[in-house]
Design a protein around this motif. Structure first.
Motif, short mmCIF file in Angstrom:
data_model
loop_
_atom_site.label_atom_id
_atom_site.label_comp_id
_atom_site.label_asym_id
_atom_site.label_seq_id
_atom_site.Cartn_x
_atom_site.Cartn_y
_atom_site.Cartn_z
N LEU A 147 35.54 50.25 39.00
CA LEU A 147 34.36 50.07 38.15
C LEU A 147 33.50 51.33 38.06
CD1 LEU A 147 33.24 46.49 39.27
CD2 LEU A 147 33.85 47.16 36.95
N SER A 148 33.90 52.34 38.80
CA SER A 148 33.12 53.57 38.85
C SER A 148 32.95 54.19 37.46
CB SER A 148 33.78 54.59 39.79
OG SER A 148 33.07 55.79 39.80
N GLY A 149 31.71 54.49 37.11
CA GLY A 149 31.43 55.17 35.84
C GLY A 149 31.26 54.25 34.65
N VAL A 150 31.51 52.94 34.83
CA VAL A 150 31.37 52.01 33.69
C VAL A 150 29.90 51.84 33.32
CG1 VAL A 150 31.81 49.67 32.84
CG2 VAL A 150 33.49 50.81 34.32
N ILE A 151 29.07 51.49 34.33
CA ILE A 151 27.62 51.43 34.14
C ILE A 151 26.95 52.04 35.37
CG2 ILE A 151 27.71 49.37 32.68
CD1 ILE A 151 26.79 47.71 35.05
N HIS A 152 25.65 52.25 35.29
CA HIS A 152 24.92 52.86 36.41
C HIS A 152 25.07 51.98 37.66
CE1 HIS A 152 21.65 54.50 38.82
NE2 HIS A 152 21.63 55.54 38.00
N PRO A 153 25.29 52.61 38.84
CA PRO A 153 25.50 51.85 40.07
C PRO A 153 24.36 50.88 40.41
CG PRO A 153 26.11 54.13 40.40
CD PRO A 153 25.46 54.05 39.06
N ILE A 154 23.11 51.26 40.12
CA ILE A 154 21.99 50.36 40.41
C ILE A 154 22.05 49.13 39.52
CG2 ILE A 154 19.47 50.11 40.22
CD1 ILE A 154 19.15 52.85 41.38
N LEU A 158 20.49 48.51 31.58
CA LEU A 158 21.42 47.52 32.13
C LEU A 158 22.87 47.79 31.71
CD1 LEU A 158 19.47 44.15 31.79
CD2 LEU A 158 20.02 45.39 33.88
N GLN A 159 23.13 47.77 30.39
CA GLN A 159 24.48 47.98 29.84
C GLN A 159 25.51 46.99 30.38
OE1 GLN A 159 25.01 52.24 30.81
NE2 GLN A 159 24.58 52.71 28.67
N TRP A 160 25.07 45.77 30.68
CA TRP A 160 25.99 44.77 31.22
C TRP A 160 27.05 44.35 30.21
CZ3 TRP A 160 22.12 40.99 34.11
CH2 TRP A 160 21.61 41.65 35.23
N GLU A 161 26.81 44.62 28.95
CA GLU A 161 27.79 44.25 27.93
C GLU A 161 29.11 45.02 28.09
OE1 GLU A 161 25.51 47.76 26.37
OE2 GLU A 161 25.00 45.86 27.35
N LYS A 162 29.07 46.11 28.84
CA LYS A 162 30.28 46.91 29.05
C LYS A 162 31.22 46.26 30.08
CE LYS A 162 28.36 51.44 27.87
NZ LYS A 162 28.15 52.85 28.35
N ILE A 163 30.69 45.27 30.81
CA ILE A 163 31.51 44.57 31.81
C ILE A 163 32.28 43.46 31.11
CG2 ILE A 163 31.51 43.29 33.99
CD1 ILE A 163 30.55 46.13 34.28
N GLU A 164 33.51 43.74 30.75
CA GLU A 164 34.35 42.76 30.05
C GLU A 164 35.80 42.92 30.47
OE1 GLU A 164 33.82 43.55 25.93
OE2 GLU A 164 34.65 45.57 26.03
N LEU A 205 35.29 42.41 34.24
CA LEU A 205 34.58 41.18 34.59
C LEU A 205 35.22 40.53 35.81
CD1 LEU A 205 32.35 39.18 33.93
CD2 LEU A 205 33.93 38.01 32.38
N PHE A 206 36.53 40.57 35.90
CA PHE A 206 37.25 40.03 37.06
C PHE A 206 36.85 40.81 38.33
CE2 PHE A 206 40.89 40.36 39.97
CZ PHE A 206 41.06 39.02 40.29
N TYR A 207 36.83 42.14 38.22
CA TYR A 207 36.42 42.96 39.36
C TYR A 207 34.96 42.65 39.75
CZ TYR A 207 40.51 45.80 38.06
OH TYR A 207 41.77 46.23 37.75
N MET A 208 34.13 42.45 38.74
CA MET A 208 32.71 42.17 38.99
C MET A 208 32.54 40.84 39.71
SD MET A 208 29.98 43.89 38.33
CE MET A 208 28.87 43.44 39.66
N LEU A 209 33.34 39.86 39.34
CA LEU A 209 33.27 38.56 39.99
C LEU A 209 33.64 38.67 41.46
CD1 LEU A 209 34.80 36.21 37.25
CD2 LEU A 209 32.44 36.22 38.09
N TYR A 210 34.64 39.50 41.74
CA TYR A 210 35.00 39.69 43.16
C TYR A 210 33.86 40.36 43.92
CZ TYR A 210 36.81 41.31 47.51
OH TYR A 210 36.94 41.53 48.85
#
Length: 299
Positions: A28-35, A208-214, A218-223
């Motif tokens: 997930l590195s670099g997709v959106i800001h770590p914070i 935020l840029q959460w729309e980039k998590i797809e 999104l599977f990685y984010m859920l984990y």
């Protein structure tokens, strides 16, 4: 099975979950800001746990009493992430991993002021051995790379992050009372984390840029949210209440070893003889620290 053994099993499970999170975080590195990513983790974890609390009246009634405790505990937990991400603007992940080996020692040092658990020469030597073993694994057994390591402004920032992680572990034990519920305290810790990370997001002007998590992201984010945040916060808090912060933080020495083993299993990355020796040293140091006597909160 007694409570101590159960607590050790919980920390071992959490250690594996955290180790897996390092591998997943890399994807997930670099997709959106770590914070923003961390805030997303807290939000998903919070709403995943919330229904299990709201469905039971006894748990709902404990929310109010646990709110400020969770807010205090999550302050140190959130500060760790904020300082880590800020430090990485000036330093490398390798440097932060190296400094993170100080967490067990700093935890033990500050616990001496709060709990009846004094450091002695044998414990100090064990912390040193654990640090050496962990560093050998982090540097892939390269003594030359260890010697060439230099520290900078970002490392100074992350030292405060290391302190925050130590204080997080101590605060879990300190603020917990017999009438508290671990699940509710976990929920309030996550909610507190949402508050603190939202403040950091605003102060540092991070979008935020959460729309980039797809898709796969999104599977990685859920984990990361459920496995590496919700479960580990609960498991660490549950174990810390029984074992105390020193013993729980001793497992930090196993993190690089578990990551190396998982990378060997899933990514076919080799483990050289020096790394294997480092893993053995880390395990021995952890076992010795876990055999030390516990302590009680000072009145």
């Amino acid at each position: 099975m007694n409570e101590n053994i159960k607590a050790h099993i919980l920390v071992l499970i959490a250690t594996v979950l955290i180790a897996l999170s390092f591998i997943i975080s890399g994807k997930l590195s670099g997709v959106i800001h770590p914070i923003s990513l961390t805030l997303f983790r807290f939000v998903l974890a919070f709403f995943a746990l919330l229904p299990f609390i709201l469905i039971k009246k006894k748990l709902r009634e404990k929310i109010k009493n646990s709110f400020f405790k969770g807010l205090k505990i999550s302050l140190f937990y959130s500060l760790y992430f904020i300082l880590l991400f800020k430090a990485l603007e000036y330093t490398s992940a390798l440097n932060t991993a190296t400094l993170f080996t100080l967490v067990p020692l700093i935890t033990a040092f500050f616990a001496g002021f709060v709990f009846k658990d004094k450091l002695n020469i044998y414990k100090l030597m064990t912390y040193f051995v654990g640090m050496i073993g962990t560093l050998i694994v982090i540097f892939d057994g390269s003594i030359e790379a260890m010697i060439k390591l230099t520290f900078n402004y970002g490392d100074i920032i992350f030292l405060f992050g290391v302190l925050s992680m130590a204080l997080y572990s101590i605060s879990v034990k300190y603020f917990y009372e017999e009438n508290d519920n671990s699940l509710v305290l976990t929920l309030m810790t996550l909610f507190g984390g949402i508050i603190w990370m939202s403040i950091a997001l605003f102060v540092l002007d991070v979008s935020l840029q959460w729309e980039k998590i797809e898709d796969n992201y999104l599977f990685y984010m859920l984990y990361l949210s459920i496995g590496a945040t919700l479960f580990t916060v609960f498991l660490y808090q549950k174990a810390t209440i029984t074992l105390g912060p020193n013993k729980v933080m001793a497992y930090v020495y196993l993190n690089p070893a578990v990551v190396a083993l998982l990378m060997y299993i899933f990514e076919a990355e080799k483990i050289n003889i020096f790394m294997f020796m480092g893993i053995i040293l880390s395990i021995l140091a952890t076992i010795f620290l876990l055999k030390q006597n516990g302590y009680k909160k000072l009145d």
